[in-house]
Design a protein around this motif. Structure first.
Motif, PDB file in Angstrom:
ATOM      1  N   ALA A  52       0.832  -1.209   0.000  1.00  0.00           N
ATOM      2  CA  ALA A  52       0.000   0.000   0.000  1.00  0.00           C
ATOM      3  C   ALA A  52       0.863   1.255   0.000  1.00  0.00           C
ATOM      4  CB  ALA A  52      -0.936  -0.005   1.208  1.00  0.00           C
ATOM      5  N   TYR A  53       1.940   1.250   0.775  1.00  0.00           N
ATOM      6  CA  TYR A  53       2.837   2.406   0.772  1.00  0.00           C
ATOM      7  C   TYR A  53       3.535   2.535  -0.577  1.00  0.00           C
ATOM      8  CZ  TYR A  53       6.633   5.575   1.616  1.00  0.00           C
ATOM      9  OH  TYR A  53       7.499   6.631   1.510  1.00  0.00           O
ATOM     10  N   ASN A 109       1.362   3.891  -3.346  1.00  0.00           N
ATOM     11  CA  ASN A 109       0.724   5.174  -3.080  1.00  0.00           C
ATOM     12  C   ASN A 109       1.301   6.232  -4.027  1.00  0.00           C
ATOM     13  OD1 ASN A 109      -0.081   7.661  -2.087  1.00  0.00           O
ATOM     14  ND2 ASN A 109       0.235   7.090   0.044  1.00  0.00           N
ATOM     15  N   SER A 161       3.632   8.914  -2.450  1.00  0.00           N
ATOM     16  CA  SER A 161       5.017   8.551  -2.123  1.00  0.00           C
ATOM     17  C   SER A 161       5.865   8.435  -3.384  1.00  0.00           C
ATOM     18  CB  SER A 161       5.062   7.264  -1.305  1.00  0.00           C
ATOM     19  OG  SER A 161       4.620   6.172  -2.070  1.00  0.00           O
TER      20      SER A 161
END
Length: 187
Positions: free
Chosen positions: A70-71, A74, A77
């Motif tokens: 998920a990070y 993203n 990011s």
């Protein structure tokens, strides 16, 4: 430049590596931006590793894989460091490390990492109350003041180590003037 001192140390390392790889005169070539991006992407990789370890400990390997994915996926990011070359990953890694260290009852490490984060980018100060609250609650209640005192002492010692070379070089007033410019920034 109005970045705190630890960001300058990190960028100096990138600059020295680039200078050694390119030429002693530090040419502004097309490779300079990727060199800076490599440091940022390295910080993001460190953050994902920290995230995986912390989430795996709390919720298992599947949850850790989902959190990292998920990070990593993203768009914010991706755009922040990889496209626009903002220095946020350089402070987010020690800031996240401070939160994790606080939760794992390591107040000295939490205080030191918080100092590194704040001395990398001043916005990291926003997590200081969260780190303090986690330290206060992570362990036996009667020892909370001592844990917090150890974290503060570690943060101050780390700050001293980071700032001492600047003061010793006679650039302390310049550093203070640069950091005061943050108060005049329109954000």
């Amino acid at each position: 430049m109005d970045y705190p001192p630890f960001a300058l140390y990190e960028l100096a390392v990138v600059g020295h590596v680039y200078q050694m790889a390119m030429h002693r005169h530090f040419p502004d070539t097309a490779l300079l931006t990727p060199a800076i991006k490599a440091a940022l992407i390295g910080s993001e990789a460190g953050l994902m590793w920290l995230m995986f370890v912390a989430v795996r400990r709390a919720g298992g390997a599947d949850a850790a894989r989902w959190a990292v994915a998920a990070y990593w996926l993203n768009p914010a990011s991706i755009v922040d460091a990889s496209v626009f070359v903002y220095l946020d990953p350089l402070f987010v890694l020690p800031a996240a490390g401070a939160l994790v260290a606080a939760a794992w009852s390591a107040p000295v490490l939490a205080g030191a990492l918080l100092a590194v984060a704040v001395l990398t980018k001043a916005q990291a100060v926003i997590i200081a109350p969260a780190v303090a609250l986690i330290i206060w609650n992570a362990g036996e209640g009667s020892r909370a003041p001592a844990r917090l005192a150890r974290a503060v002492a570690a943060g101050l010692a780390t700050t001293g180590v980071i700032v001492a070379p600047i003061v010793a070089a006679g650039a302390g007033p310049n550093m203070i003037a640069a950091l005061q410019s943050l108060a005049r920034h329109d954000m």
